[in-house]
Design a protein around this motif. Structure first.
Motif, short mmCIF file in Angstrom:
data_model
loop_
_atom_site.label_atom_id
_atom_site.label_comp_id
_atom_site.label_asym_id
_atom_site.label_seq_id
_atom_site.Cartn_x
_atom_site.Cartn_y
_atom_site.Cartn_z
N PRO A 60 -1.98 15.59 1.36
CA PRO A 60 -2.23 14.97 0.07
C PRO A 60 -2.49 13.47 0.21
N ILE A 61 -3.48 12.97 -0.50
CA ILE A 61 -3.82 11.55 -0.47
C ILE A 61 -2.92 10.82 -1.46
N THR A 62 -2.01 10.00 -0.96
CA THR A 62 -1.03 9.35 -1.84
C THR A 62 -1.67 8.30 -2.74
N TYR A 63 -2.68 7.60 -2.25
CA TYR A 63 -3.24 6.48 -3.01
C TYR A 63 -4.69 6.77 -3.39
N ARG A 64 -4.88 7.85 -4.12
CA ARG A 64 -6.21 8.24 -4.59
C ARG A 64 -6.52 7.44 -5.86
N GLU A 65 -6.94 6.23 -5.65
CA GLU A 65 -7.19 5.28 -6.74
C GLU A 65 -8.59 4.71 -6.62
N GLU A 66 -9.04 4.07 -7.69
CA GLU A 66 -10.31 3.36 -7.64
C GLU A 66 -10.18 2.16 -6.69
N GLU A 67 -11.32 1.69 -6.21
CA GLU A 67 -11.31 0.65 -5.18
C GLU A 67 -10.52 -0.59 -5.59
N ASP A 68 -10.76 -1.10 -6.78
CA ASP A 68 -10.07 -2.32 -7.21
C ASP A 68 -8.55 -2.12 -7.22
N ARG A 69 -8.12 -0.94 -7.64
CA ARG A 69 -6.68 -0.66 -7.69
C ARG A 69 -6.11 -0.56 -6.28
N ARG A 70 -6.87 -0.01 -5.34
CA ARG A 70 -6.38 0.07 -3.97
C ARG A 70 -6.21 -1.33 -3.36
N VAL A 71 -7.15 -2.21 -3.63
CA VAL A 71 -7.00 -3.60 -3.17
C VAL A 71 -5.77 -4.23 -3.80
N GLU A 72 -5.61 -4.01 -5.10
CA GLU A 72 -4.47 -4.58 -5.82
C GLU A 72 -3.14 -4.06 -5.25
N LEU A 73 -3.10 -2.79 -4.91
CA LEU A 73 -1.87 -2.22 -4.35
C LEU A 73 -1.50 -2.90 -3.04
N LEU A 74 -2.46 -3.11 -2.16
CA LEU A 74 -2.15 -3.77 -0.90
C LEU A 74 -1.61 -5.18 -1.16
N ARG A 75 -2.18 -5.86 -2.11
CA ARG A 75 -1.67 -7.19 -2.44
C ARG A 75 -0.26 -7.10 -3.02
N GLU A 76 0.00 -6.07 -3.83
CA GLU A 76 1.34 -5.89 -4.37
C GLU A 76 2.35 -5.60 -3.28
N PHE A 77 1.90 -4.91 -2.23
CA PHE A 77 2.79 -4.64 -1.09
C PHE A 77 3.05 -5.91 -0.27
N GLY A 78 2.30 -6.96 -0.51
CA GLY A 78 2.46 -8.19 0.25
C GLY A 78 1.64 -8.20 1.53
N VAL A 79 0.56 -7.42 1.58
CA VAL A 79 -0.31 -7.40 2.76
C VAL A 79 -1.23 -8.61 2.71
N ARG A 80 -1.09 -9.51 3.67
CA ARG A 80 -1.88 -10.75 3.71
C ARG A 80 -3.32 -10.50 4.13
N ALA A 81 -3.49 -9.57 5.06
CA ALA A 81 -4.82 -9.30 5.61
C ALA A 81 -4.89 -7.82 5.95
N PHE A 82 -6.06 -7.23 5.71
CA PHE A 82 -6.25 -5.81 5.99
C PHE A 82 -7.70 -5.60 6.38
N THR A 83 -8.06 -4.37 6.70
CA THR A 83 -9.39 -4.07 7.21
C THR A 83 -10.10 -3.06 6.31
N ALA A 84 -11.36 -2.85 6.59
CA ALA A 84 -12.15 -1.82 5.89
C ALA A 84 -12.70 -0.87 6.95
N MET A 85 -11.81 -0.10 7.56
CA MET A 85 -12.21 0.80 8.64
C MET A 85 -13.21 1.83 8.12
N LEU A 86 -14.38 1.86 8.70
CA LEU A 86 -15.43 2.82 8.34
C LEU A 86 -16.21 3.16 9.59
N TYR A 87 -16.83 4.33 9.61
CA TYR A 87 -17.40 4.80 10.87
C TYR A 87 -18.51 5.81 10.58
#
Length: 302
Positions: A60-87
């Motif tokens: 199950p995908i825990t964070y099945r959210e729209e893109e803006d909300r996913r960015v907001e969640l990482l910021r709420e978690f206190g993540v200073r920097a993250f990546t956009a892994m794509l392949y």
């Protein structure tokens, strides 16, 4: 493994921030998060929903959210920097994925500008273009792409990335299912040819943990990310060997926090508590969850 104390609400954003604050972190640096064009992400989610052949179990995908909300969640978690892994999984995809990722990084400044490549004519030119556009990290997925990292079409790619010193997060372990070119052998041959590559072995090389620890001990620029390793979900299928803990401690400066957000079957905080219950101490956790990533990517002090 010893049990760790768990603050109230560990599965909430406030709980994640409280965890980081308790061990003295200014935030988190997560080197393995996924953002990609919506049509591509929809296909990835559909694959997980179907318990595809590479997973073989409910996911199950825990964070099945729209893109803006996913960015907001990482910021709420206190993540200073993250990546956009794509392949890409076929020729002709890498260029337009890189164009999308450049646009994403431009509008999301806390995302480390991510790029990718595929063994095809012009691959090295594509990598040089991405570096010129500001790419700071690359993703290679040997399993999904189904390619040998030693394909001659990639020689110019690896040479360029080695000279640039740009990290490459590479999924090359045989989990959750082996591929034609997964495992330590192909990557070991790659490193013998390009020994200064800054490779970040995704998922700690699951399930060939010890073999990839060998490579990290042999090559000083090899790092490993924690993505899904040590969690209950992964331990049920590919437990980390208990005698490997001393090696993790010795490599404390080259282990990096990765989560696989948003495509994880449990709350974000579980990855953090899984790391804490290894019992390697707060100094190790501070290095893994913030300091090593901040140093690798030259982040300004928080």
């Amino acid at each position: 493994m010893p049990e760790a104390s768990v603050p109230e609400g560990p599965d909430t954003a406030a709980g994640v921030r409280a965890w980081a604050g308790r061990i003295g972190l200014p935030g988190l640096v997560d080197v393995h998060t996924h953002f990609m064009p919506r049509n591509v992400l929809d296909k990835v989610w559909a694959y997980f929903d179907s318990a595809g052949p590479l997973t073989g179990r409910p996911w199950p995908i825990t964070y099945r959210e729209e893109e803006d909300r996913r960015v907001e969640l990482l910021r709420e978690f206190g993540v200073r920097a993250f990546t956009a892994m794509l392949y890409p999984h076929k020729p002709g995809m890498a260029g337009w994925l890189n164009d999308w990722a450049a646009g994403f990084a431009a509008r999301v400044p806390d995302c480390l500008h991510t790029a990718t490549f595929f063994p095809e004519p012009g691959a090295a030119d594509g990598v040089r273009d991405a570096l010129g556009a500001g790419a700071r990290v690359f993703k290679a997925h040997v399993q999904v792409g189904g390619y040998d990292p030693n394909d001659p079409l990639l020689d110019g790619v690896w040479g360029t990335l080695q000279d640039a010193g740009t990290p490459v997060v590479i999924h090359c372990g045989s989990g959750p299912a082996p591929g034609a070119y997964t495992g330590p052998g192909p990557v070991g041959r790659l490193l013998a040819r390009f020994p200064r590559l800054r490779l970040v072995i995704a998922h700690m090389g699951m399930p060939e943990y010890e073999d990839f620890l060998d490579l990290a001990e042999r090559y000083g620029n090899v790092h490993l990310d924690t993505t899904m390793a040590f969690t209950d979900f992964s331990e049920a299928l590919a437990p980390f060997p208990a005698d490997g803990l001393k090696r993790l401690d010795a490599l404390a400066d080259r282990i990096l926090l990765g989560s696989d957000f948003p495509n994880i079957p449990y709350p974000y905080g579980h990855q953090l508590h899984a790391l804490e219950r290894l019992g390697l101490g707060e100094h190790w956790l501070r290095a893994v969850c913030h300091d090593n990533g901040a140093r690798l990517f030259g982040l300004a002090p928080a």
